[in-house]
Every structure is written in structure tokens, then in C-alpha cells.
Write an enzyme that holds these catalytic residues in place. Structure first.
Site, mmCIF file in Angstrom:
data_model
loop_
_atom_site.group_PDB
_atom_site.id
_atom_site.type_symbol
_atom_site.label_atom_id
_atom_site.label_comp_id
_atom_site.label_asym_id
_atom_site.label_seq_id
_atom_site.Cartn_x
_atom_site.Cartn_y
_atom_site.Cartn_z
ATOM 1 N N ARG A 4 36.390 35.118 45.584
ATOM 2 C CA ARG A 4 37.460 34.109 45.584
ATOM 3 C C ARG A 4 36.990 32.700 45.267
ATOM 4 N NH1 ARG A 4 39.134 36.356 51.295
ATOM 5 N NH2 ARG A 4 36.866 36.565 51.194
ATOM 6 N N LYS B 78 32.453 52.725 47.005
ATOM 7 C CA LYS B 78 32.085 52.973 48.415
ATOM 8 C C LYS B 78 32.301 54.448 48.782
ATOM 9 C CE LYS B 78 32.773 48.309 50.223
ATOM 10 N NZ LYS B 78 33.159 47.482 49.079
#
Ligand code: C5P
Length: 231
Positions: free
Chosen positions: A210, A63
Site C-alpha cells: 500500500r 500460500k
């Protein structure tokens, strides 16, 4: 395309042993991992080199939002690790995206992806930083700038994929995080936000974190994603 190359598992862990344990449990099924700032900072570049040495593709989610010189240096460092994807903030503007793309040319396997508006930002957040347009308008503007700068693709939420694909055409990669795992029934596999719905709307890759890495059986959760992608 082999669907294994379309599924990127996000290794969002705070220690190397946990990350390597997940990679071991997923074994040969999973070919593509995302490493973000948390894991890179705790585990260092050796973890990335280890994944590449095992034949895995790595999306290094840096990023980047810096001056063009520093962005170019970070992209070269990512390329030298052998990663396949690196992210730069579209909000940083055309010059940093161009600097990233130029730096990536030395690494033929490296793709520069632009992040438009992070999914946690609302229209109000944009107003606070002086942007009057809606998040959707800003996403499209930055996506077009990314294309002009030569970026190979974009990061987009499941909500944005279809609009981006129709605005930008077939070429750019569209990598979609924020997907949720399908349930057991075929109808559940295509509800909005599932990996299959994202791919059907035009995503080239989905990022799953997750829902796989914290599942009691990560390999079974990965297989569920994979089988859900087969129409
Ligand atoms: O939620 P999950 O664990 O699948 O997230 C995996 C990755 O997707 C995270 O590393 C995060 O960068 C990204 N993500 C995102 N927007 C969301 C949810 C996740 O960009 N709404």
C-alpha cells in the site's frame, strides 16, 4: 544487482482495472509484482499471464497448505503461467515442501518460497494450536526444514531477516514483506523496518504494498524505495 529486481510491489486490489492501472502508472520502473489470493480470485490467471507477457516477474503468493498431490498440481499451474515465485506453508511440513520443489523442477525460472510463521501469529496463537516453542524458534525450525526440502527461499519479516541469514547462510532467497517506506532523510532510510534496513540485514527482496500502490503518486513512492536501496 539492479535494485528494480529486488523490489516487489504487492498488487493487493479487489479488481483487475485497479491492478492494471497501478502497473501502467509504475511503467518500466517496476519489474516485479506480487499477486495474492484476492486479486487472483477476482481477476483470474489472465491477469498474471498479462503481466508475464509485459516482461514483468510475478510472485504468485498462493500460500499453499494442502496434501502433497494438490500442492504439486498448484505449483505446476503456477509454473505454466510463467511466474517466478510461489509460496508454500512451512507448517504443512517437509512432504508438501518437497512436493512443491519437485513440481517446480519442470520450470527452471520458478522458485519455491516457504512461509514460516505468518506475522500476525503470536506465541499465544502457537500455544493454542499445540506449539510450545516461541514464534522465533518455530520460524528457525521451519526455515531449516524448508532448506532440507530444497525450497529456494523463505518469506520473513524484517525482524527475522538477520537471524535467518546468519543461520542459513548466503544461498536462500529471503523475501521480506511488512516493510515501511523511508522518510526523506538518509537516517530515515536505514531505520528498522525500512527496505534498506531489510536488505542490509540480508533480505534478497522486499515486498512493498500500500505504501506504493495507494500513494498519491505511486511512481514517486516506488522511486523513493529504489533510491533508498542505493547505499
Ligand atoms: O502492508 P503492505 O501493503 O506493504 O503489504 C504488502 C504485502 O505484504 C501483503 O500482501 C501481505 O501479504 C504482506 N505482509 C505481511 N506481513 C505484514 C504486512 C504485510 O506478510 N506484517
Amino acid at each position: 544487482m539492479d535494485t528494480r529486481h529486488q523490489i516487489i510491489v504487492a498488487l493487493d486490489c479487489d479488481d483487475r482495472a485497479t491492478a492494471e492501472g497501478i502497473v501502467d502508472r509504475l511503467g518500466g520502473e517496476c519489474r516485479f509484482y506480487k499477486v495474492g489470493l484476492e486479486l487472483l480470485t477476482v481477476a483470474g490467471p489472465d491477469l498474471v499471464k498479462g503481466l508475464v507477457a509485459q516482461g514483468k516477474e510475478v510472485f504468485l503468493d498462493l500460500k499453499l497448505f494442502e496434501i502433497p498431490h494438490s500442492v504439486a498440481g498448484a505449483v505446476r499451474a503456477a509454473g505454466a503461467l510463467g511466474v517466478s515465485m510461489v509460496t508454500v506453508h512451512g507448517m504443512g511440513g517437509p512432504r508438501i515442501m518437497t512436493a512443491a520443489v519437485d513440481a517446480a523442477r519442470a520450470f527452471p525460472g520458478l522458485r519455491v518460497l516457504a512461509l514460516t510463521v505468518v506475522t500476525s501469529m503470536t506465541d499465544e496463537d502457537l500455544t493454542d494450536i499445540g506449539i510450545a516453542d516461541s514464534a522465533e524458534e518455530q520460524v528457525l525450525r521451519l526455515a531449516r526444514l524448508a532448506g532440507k526440502a530444497g525450497c529456494h527461499g523463505l518469506i520473513a519479516s524484517p525482524r527475522e531477516v538477520a537471524a535467518l541469514r546468519s543461520a542459513l547462510g548466503a544461498d536462500p532467497l529471503i523475501v521480506t514483506p511488512g516493510v515501511t517506506l523511508p522518510g526523506g532523510s538518509p537516517a530515515e532510510h536505514v531505520r528498522p523496518g525500512t527496505p534498506r534496513a531489510a536488505i542490509a540485514a540480508g533480505a534478497s527482496h522486499v515486498v512493498v504494498g500500500r505504501a506504493v500502490t495507494r500513494a498519491p503518486d505511486p511512481a514517486a513512492a516506488f522511486r523513493l524505495v529504489r533510491t533508498s536501496l542505493v547505499p
